[in-house]
Design a protein around this motif. Structure first.
Motif, PDB file in Angstrom:
ATOM      1  N   ARG A  94       0.807  -1.221   0.000  1.00 32.02           N
ATOM      2  CA  ARG A  94       0.000   0.000   0.000  1.00 32.02           C
ATOM      3  C   ARG A  94       0.840   1.272   0.000  1.00 32.02           C
ATOM      4  O   ARG A  94       0.503   2.227  -0.668  1.00 32.02           O
ATOM      5  N   SER A  95       1.939   1.296   0.731  1.00 32.12           N
ATOM      6  CA  SER A  95       2.694   2.536   0.889  1.00 32.12           C
ATOM      7  C   SER A  95       3.645   2.772  -0.275  1.00 32.12           C
ATOM      8  O   SER A  95       4.049   1.841  -0.977  1.00 32.12           O
ATOM      9  N   ARG A  96       3.999   4.041  -0.458  1.00 31.13           N
ATOM     10  CA  ARG A  96       4.977   4.393  -1.490  1.00 31.13           C
ATOM     11  C   ARG A  96       6.303   3.683  -1.254  1.00 31.13           C
ATOM     12  O   ARG A  96       6.951   3.227  -2.213  1.00 31.13           O
ATOM     13  N   GLU A  97       6.713   3.605  -0.007  1.00 32.28           N
ATOM     14  CA  GLU A  97       8.008   2.991   0.317  1.00 32.28           C
ATOM     15  C   GLU A  97       8.035   1.519  -0.082  1.00 32.28           C
ATOM     16  O   GLU A  97       9.027   1.037  -0.644  1.00 32.28           O
ATOM     17  N   ASP A  98       6.940   0.811   0.205  1.00 38.31           N
ATOM     18  CA  ASP A  98       6.880  -0.621  -0.137  1.00 38.31           C
ATOM     19  C   ASP A  98       6.928  -0.820  -1.652  1.00 38.31           C
ATOM     20  O   ASP A  98       7.635  -1.709  -2.154  1.00 38.31           O
ATOM     21  N   TRP A  99       6.179  -0.019  -2.384  1.00 39.35           N
ATOM     22  CA  TRP A  99       6.173  -0.155  -3.838  1.00 39.35           C
ATOM     23  C   TRP A  99       7.530   0.229  -4.433  1.00 39.35           C
ATOM     24  O   TRP A  99       8.010  -0.411  -5.374  1.00 39.35           O
ATOM     25  N   SER A 100       8.162   1.248  -3.893  1.00 35.14           N
ATOM     26  CA  SER A 100       9.482   1.658  -4.371  1.00 35.14           C
ATOM     27  C   SER A 100      10.511   0.566  -4.134  1.00 35.14           C
ATOM     28  O   SER A 100      11.333   0.253  -5.014  1.00 35.14           O
ATOM     29  N   TYR A 101      10.451  -0.058  -2.944  1.00 40.84           N
ATOM     30  CA  TYR A 101      11.379  -1.146  -2.640  1.00 40.84           C
ATOM     31  C   TYR A 101      11.163  -2.330  -3.585  1.00 40.84           C
ATOM     32  O   TYR A 101      12.118  -2.923  -4.096  1.00 40.84           O
ATOM     33  N   ALA A 102       9.900  -2.688  -3.811  1.00 41.87           N
ATOM     34  CA  ALA A 102       9.594  -3.815  -4.702  1.00 41.87           C
ATOM     35  C   ALA A 102      10.116  -3.555  -6.108  1.00 41.87           C
ATOM     36  O   ALA A 102      10.667  -4.450  -6.760  1.00 41.87           O
ATOM     37  N   ARG A 103       9.951  -2.328  -6.575  1.00 43.44           N
ATOM     38  CA  ARG A 103      10.440  -1.976  -7.915  1.00 43.44           C
ATOM     39  C   ARG A 103      11.951  -2.115  -7.993  1.00 43.44           C
ATOM     40  O   ARG A 103      12.490  -2.703  -8.946  1.00 43.44           O
ATOM     41  N   THR A 104      12.654  -1.588  -7.004  1.00 50.34           N
ATOM     42  CA  THR A 104      14.111  -1.668  -6.982  1.00 50.34           C
ATOM     43  C   THR A 104      14.586  -3.108  -6.865  1.00 50.34           C
ATOM     44  O   THR A 104      15.520  -3.533  -7.550  1.00 50.34           O
ATOM     45  N   ALA A 105      13.934  -3.872  -5.983  1.00 52.70           N
ATOM     46  CA  ALA A 105      14.315  -5.278  -5.796  1.00 52.70           C
ATOM     47  C   ALA A 105      14.144  -6.068  -7.078  1.00 52.70           C
ATOM     48  O   ALA A 105      14.983  -6.924  -7.418  1.00 52.70           O
ATOM     49  N   LEU A 106      13.088  -5.787  -7.804  1.00 55.72           N
ATOM     50  CA  LEU A 106      12.844  -6.493  -9.061  1.00 55.72           C
ATOM     51  C   LEU A 106      13.922  -6.141 -10.086  1.00 55.72           C
ATOM     52  O   LEU A 106      14.359  -7.000 -10.849  1.00 55.72           O
ATOM     53  N   GLU A 107      14.362  -4.893 -10.103  1.00 54.07           N
ATOM     54  CA  GLU A 107      15.400  -4.476 -11.037  1.00 54.07           C
ATOM     55  C   GLU A 107      16.740  -5.135 -10.711  1.00 54.07           C
ATOM     56  O   GLU A 107      17.495  -5.504 -11.605  1.00 54.07           O
ATOM     57  N   ILE A 108      17.025  -5.295  -9.411  1.00 50.10           N
ATOM     58  CA  ILE A 108      18.311  -5.875  -9.008  1.00 50.10           C
ATOM     59  C   ILE A 108      18.278  -7.389  -9.153  1.00 50.10           C
ATOM     60  O   ILE A 108      19.142  -7.989  -9.796  1.00 50.10           O
ATOM     61  N   SER A 109      17.268  -8.028  -8.576  1.00 48.17           N
ATOM     62  CA  SER A 109      17.154  -9.491  -8.641  1.00 48.17           C
ATOM     63  C   SER A 109      15.739  -9.911  -8.284  1.00 48.17           C
ATOM     64  O   SER A 109      15.331  -9.815  -7.118  1.00 48.17           O
ATOM     65  N   PRO A 110      14.964 -10.380  -9.244  1.00 45.78           N
ATOM     66  CA  PRO A 110      13.572 -10.784  -8.973  1.00 45.78           C
ATOM     67  C   PRO A 110      13.461 -11.865  -7.915  1.00 45.78           C
ATOM     68  O   PRO A 110      12.441 -11.964  -7.238  1.00 45.78           O
ATOM     69  N   SER A 111      14.501 -12.696  -7.762  1.00 46.27           N
ATOM     70  CA  SER A 111      14.419 -13.791  -6.797  1.00 46.27           C
ATOM     71  C   SER A 111      14.277 -13.280  -5.370  1.00 46.27           C
ATOM     72  O   SER A 111      13.909 -14.025  -4.470  1.00 46.27           O
ATOM     73  N   GLY A 112      14.576 -11.983  -5.150  1.00 48.57           N
ATOM     74  CA  GLY A 112      14.415 -11.417  -3.821  1.00 48.57           C
ATOM     75  C   GLY A 112      12.977 -11.198  -3.413  1.00 48.57           C
ATOM     76  O   GLY A 112      12.684 -11.015  -2.233  1.00 48.57           O
ATOM     77  N   LEU A 113      12.052 -11.213  -4.379  1.00 49.09           N
ATOM     78  CA  LEU A 113      10.635 -11.043  -4.071  1.00 49.09           C
ATOM     79  C   LEU A 113      10.015 -12.380  -3.681  1.00 49.09           C
ATOM     80  O   LEU A 113      10.319 -13.421  -4.283  1.00 49.09           O
ATOM     81  N   SER A 114       9.138 -12.354  -2.716  1.00 46.06           N
ATOM     82  CA  SER A 114       8.517 -13.571  -2.202  1.00 46.06           C
ATOM     83  C   SER A 114       7.784 -14.336  -3.302  1.00 46.06           C
ATOM     84  O   SER A 114       6.967 -13.773  -4.027  1.00 46.06           O
ATOM     85  N   GLY A 115       8.085 -15.629  -3.402  1.00 44.32           N
ATOM     86  CA  GLY A 115       7.373 -16.508  -4.325  1.00 44.32           C
ATOM     87  C   GLY A 115       7.887 -16.505  -5.744  1.00 44.32           C
ATOM     88  O   GLY A 115       7.513 -17.372  -6.542  1.00 44.32           O
ATOM     89  N   VAL A 116       8.752 -15.558  -6.098  1.00 45.04           N
ATOM     90  CA  VAL A 116       9.198 -15.449  -7.487  1.00 45.04           C
ATOM     91  C   VAL A 116      10.122 -16.603  -7.863  1.00 45.04           C
ATOM     92  O   VAL A 116      10.038 -17.164  -8.958  1.00 45.04           O
ATOM     93  N   GLU A 117      10.994 -16.972  -6.940  1.00 42.60           N
ATOM     94  CA  GLU A 117      11.928 -18.060  -7.232  1.00 42.60           C
ATOM     95  C   GLU A 117      11.189 -19.366  -7.483  1.00 42.60           C
ATOM     96  O   GLU A 117      11.437 -20.055  -8.474  1.00 42.60           O
TER      97      GLU A 117
END
Length: 938
Positions: free
Chosen positions: A386-409
């Motif tokens: 919901r928050s801007r911070e959470d969405w910003s982190y998710a975007r950055t994490a996806l750019e660096i390594s998608p495996s860092g997001l829950s369930g993606v691996e």
């Protein structure tokens, strides 16, 4: 009186009737059923009331049992269904009979003076009682209530989510209707929606079956079979497939039956069935369908076979030769719709109310590049944010390594890895290597193959041409497996962003390694410094290309490093003197398109280097100890505009060189025997001593050196690119003098100020030369101030295989009608040629009516600063044109497009100044409105 009557009835029923029952039964029989039903109404009613209640209980038990059987996939027996129907009918009659009987018992003395009514009601009670007793008897006799459900024409596979696929499904359904399309193959990368597409096709066919009578059905049976034969057709897999087909045909299953005998039985059953559709989903390897019991579709059985695979080649191997098409990713709008469908209500609410969050969410969705599986898995990973911070982190994490997001691996990368696992071992490192390039990067096939060769991926092919052919074959194999896709041009390929993420994840041992074997910071324009030096220690391949880097570590410790890609970092000007000291295993070094001026090679450094690319650098002089690179095979100095000096003897030390490229370099000061005017420069004889040389690109500044290259020998046969620059006294260039250069692909004539003509006609008496194919593909004519004409007959000519033509700054050139002879021309660029009035002013009648139309393969036209240009050519059909760019051509008031563009589905992109577009005149009314859709203002 009523009480007295009731008492008498009670005495009768409880005392007299039992004693007289045999006599009464005989009496009833003697009197007949209808009369006895009237006389013994009260007794019959009480019996009916009791037995009807019992029947209701039995009916409830039967319904409950039938429901349980239905849940087990079994169908109600016909006699049971009929019994339920009869019980229901009796149940409907009972309330009316009860009401009639109740009304009778309200009469005086408990009996009605209306004998007719008593007779009627008595008969109804009697018949109802008979029916109830019959059903009770039948219920006790049921051996079973249900049987195994007979297979329907189509088995329900569910209704899948098909956003963005409706047109593809409709196209596939249309293909099924075509009689001559019997085996249909669909292919695409993992997660692109192939199985979804087939399930939707199955659902569409099921809907059609439900709406049509059986005699009107197009197909008699549709069988959906998940194959997934990654390990081949094991006995267990064959059994699974045969059991699935047997079940769909309602054939008894015998576990002791051999595969061969079962296949024979299934073949017979399907051939008898005719008009079948077999859908084979997720096929990984070829297999013989008939060996499993699936008939090959033909004119007799009118069958259809639909196959899905991640590999184009598998579809072809399965004989889907004429009906194979690729499933592409979703367009951006459909991808966004699917992404939103995976999110929670609160996440959607945050997106709708906060523009910053929406920007982050759209960026995340775009990174999935239309891949449905990625959209679903990554969407699920961010579903509750919901928050801007959470969405910003998710975007950055996806750019660096998608495996860092829950369930993606688990949900994405491991599923996509199946495609990698199925590659033959020699293809796997080539696939991973493609991940070194930036996101959405168009990769040159030739450059990629050169890297692979230098890395040793094709070490078994000692011959350079064989190795290159093998490399392009590998690209074809990876593209067929949908692990690579078409690039921006025919000479390029791309890797899908999610596939690239998968490759980088695999390179890190599927996330197990703390430091990956691949350090990739490619395409990060905001980065100025290289990754931390600690990240270099365990790296085998490092790519920092296109990242705006301006500094590197002084002397990084990377003893395992094989590849270092630093290209396209224009801010990078200097390397530390000891930068290469600990790169003992380095084989590939690409510094092209940087601003470095010198290459610091210390003693013993880069001893294993095989590939060195200094193209478009500012290097002024080659280092003296370059000759120490004894293993060097490929040295690229293309377009080194500052290169002025090459120390004597440097090339002699590079005895293993196979590729040497000085094409369009500033260095062209070669010496030849008999040229007493040259006191400096490397001699051509040094080039001749490179015995392993197979590919040479060279720039020549003097006509006397050019004459040396007109002699057929080993050196000239290895020449692939030839650039003439500042050749004083050169007035005529005869292309036929270079027919012996069988591998020559590109010629550039630049700043030869006395050159007046180019002669392209074939000539010569040497039969061997005349029979050789001249395969020149690229011709550049630049800064030729006195150039006037190209001479040569229509056929044969030496430009018959030309694909790219660039003419720039040739002010005396007035006519280029000769380009009509270029039947294979794909790209045309004409710039700053003040004398040209028309590119083509007339098309000969024989070319208009010939089988090979002019410009039939032309894809791109660039016209710039042509002050006199009034027309391109007469109106005609451009079969392949994709783009035309017009800039600074103020007198060009018409475009050569005719009526064919009213019906073309793919229009060319037209770019130019807005003022120019508005001033254009149109031969046909309405054409401007059509082409305006593809106009791009510059």
């Amino acid at each position: 009186m009523g009480n007295a009557s009731s008492a008498l009835t009670c005495i009768w029923d409880q005392a007299l009737k039992p004693c007289l029952d045999p006599s009464i039964s005989r009496c009833q029989a003697a009197l007949g059923g209808k009369l006895s039903a009237c006389l013994f109404l009260e007794g019959n009613w009480r019996t009916l009331d009791e037995e009807n209640t019992a029947l209701q209980t039995t009916e409830v038990k039967v319904k409950r049992s039938i429901k349980a059987e239905d849940n087990k996939g079994r169908d109600c027996d016909e006699d049971v269904a009929k019994w339920q129907e009869e019980a229901g009918e009796l149940e409907k009659k009972f309330p009316a009979i009860r009401d009639d009987y109740t009304n009778i018992t309200r009469c005086v003395c408990g009996c009605t003076p209306n004998l007719c009514a008593r007779y009627r009601i008595g008969q109804a009670v009697y018949e109802q009682l008979r029916g109830v007793r019959k059903l009770e008897t039948e219920a006790k006799a049921f051996a079973s209530l249900a049987h195994e459900r007979l297979p329907g024409a189509v088995e329900d596979q569910g209704k899948p989510w098909t956003v963005g696929l409706s047109q593809t499904v409709a196209n596939l359904r249309g293909i099924l209707r075509e009689e001559d399309r019997r085996i249909i193959g669909i292919y695409g990368k993992g997660g692109v929606g192939k199985s979804t597409l087939l399930r939707e096709l199955n659902h569409m066919l099921m809907s059609e079956f439900q709406q049509k009578p059986e005699e009107a059905l197009e197909f008699r049976v549709v069988i959906f079979v998940p194959v997934s034969n990654m390990e081949g057709l094991t006995p267990e897999k064959i059994t699974d497939i045969q059991e699935k087909i047997s079940d769909r045909l309602g054939r008894p299953w015998d576990p002791n039956e051999s595969h061969a005998e079962r296949a024979r039985q299934l073949l017979a059953a399907l051939r008898k069935k005719k008009k079948f559709v077999i859908i084979l989903d997720d096929v990984w390897k070829w297999f013989d369908v008939e060996s499993l019991g699936i008939p090959r579709p033909d004119e007799e059985n009118h069958g259809k076979l639909v196959i899905s695979s991640r590999s184009f080649e598998v579809c072809i191997d399965m004989d889907a030769h004429s009906s194979t098409f690729k499933v592409e990713g979703l367009k951006e709008s459909a991808a966004w719709e699917l992404f939103l469908a995976t999110l929670s209500d609160r996440a959607i609410s945050a997106i709708k109310t906060d523009q910053v969050i929406e920007d982050h969410a759209r960026a995340i969705a775009r990174q999935c590049r239309g891949l449905p599986l990625a959209l679903k898995v990554i969407g699920k990973a961010v579903a509750g944010l919901r928050s801007r911070e959470d969405w910003s982190y998710a975007r950055t994490a996806l750019e660096i390594s998608p495996s860092g997001l829950s369930g993606v691996e688990e949900g994405l990368l491991k599923k996509l890895k199946y495609s990698y696992d199925m590659l033959e071992p020699y293809l796997q490192p080539c696939f991973l290597y493609c991940a070194l390039f930036p996101y959405d990067c168009s990769i040159s096939k030739d450059h990629l193959v050169e890297y692979w060769i230098s890395e040793g991926f094709m070490a078994e092919f000692g011959d350079l041409e064989l190795a290159r052919t093998r490399g392009h074959y590998i690209i074809h194999k990876l593209a067929s497996a949908c692990l690579l896709e078409d690039g921006d041009t025919e000479t390029d390929v791309k890797m899908h962003d999610i596939i690239r993420d998968e490759a980088l994840w695999i390179a890190s041992d599927c996330g197990e390694r703390k430091r990956s074997a691949f350090v990739v910071h490619a395409g990060i324009a905001t980065s100025k410094a290289a990754p931390d030096v600690e990240d270099w220690k365990d790296a085998e391949r490092i790519s920092l290309m296109s990242s705006n880097i301006d500094r590197l570590p002084d002397s990084p410790d990377c003893l395992r490093l094989n590849t270092l890609l630093l290209l396209h970092n224009p801010r990078l000007q200097k390397l530390h003197d000891h930068f290469f000291n600990f790169m003992l295993r380095l084989r590939v070094l690409d510094l092209s398109h940087t601003s470095i001026r010198e290459l610091p090679i210390s003693s013993g450094a880069l001893a294993m280097l095989q590939h060195l690319n200094l193209c478009r650098t500012r290097i002024v002089e080659l280092p003296k100890n370059l000759g120490n690179l004894k293993e060097l095979r490929n040295l690229n100095l293309n377009e080194t505009f500052c290169l002025a000096r090459i120390p004597n003897g440097v090339l002699d030390g590079l005895s293993k060189l196979r590729v040497l490229n000085f094409y369009m370099s500033n260095y062209g000061k070669w010496k030849v025997q008999g040229d007493n005017q040259s006191s400096h420069g490397i001699s051509v004889e040094e080039l001749e001593r490179l015995r392993e040389l197979k590919a040479l690109g060279i720039t020549i500044h003097k006509e006397v050196v050019l004459e040396r290259f007109q002699q057929p020998d080993v050196l000239t046969k290895s020449t692939r690119q030839l650039s003439l620059k500042f050749c004083e006294g050169l007035k005529s260039f005869h292309l036929s003098n270079f027919q012996h250069m069988v591998h020559l692909k590109e010629i550039s004539l630049h700043s030869c100020y006395e050159l007046k003509e180019l002669i392209i006609v074939k000539c010569g008496d040497d039969d061997d030369i005349m029979q050789q194919e001249f395969n020149l593909e690229v011709l550049n004519l630049t800064m030729l101030m006195n150039f006037e004409r190209v001479m040569g007959g229509v056929t044969p000519n030496l430009l018959q295989n030309l694909q790219e033509l660039s003419i720039e700054s040739c002010p005396k050139l007035e006519s280029i009608n000769w380009i009509l002879q270029l039947s294979k021309l794909q790209k045309l660029s004409v710039c700053d040629c003040a004398g040209i009035l028309h590119l083509v002013d007339n098309i000969p009648e024989e070319q208009k009516t010939g089988l090979l139309k002019p410009f039939s393969k032309l894809r791109s036209i660039v016209l710039k600063d042509l002050k006199k240009l009034e027309s391109i050519c007469p109106p005609m059909t451009f079969l392949s044109l994709e783009s035309i760019r017009v800039q600074g051509c103020l007198n060009l008031s018409r475009l050569p497009f005719g009526a064919q563009y009213y019906e073309k589905t793919k229009l060319p992109e037209i770019s130019g100044y807005q003022e120019w577009w508005k001033a254009l005149k149109w031969e046909e009314k309405g054409l401007e409105a059509i082409l305006r859709l593809n106009f791009v203002a510059i």
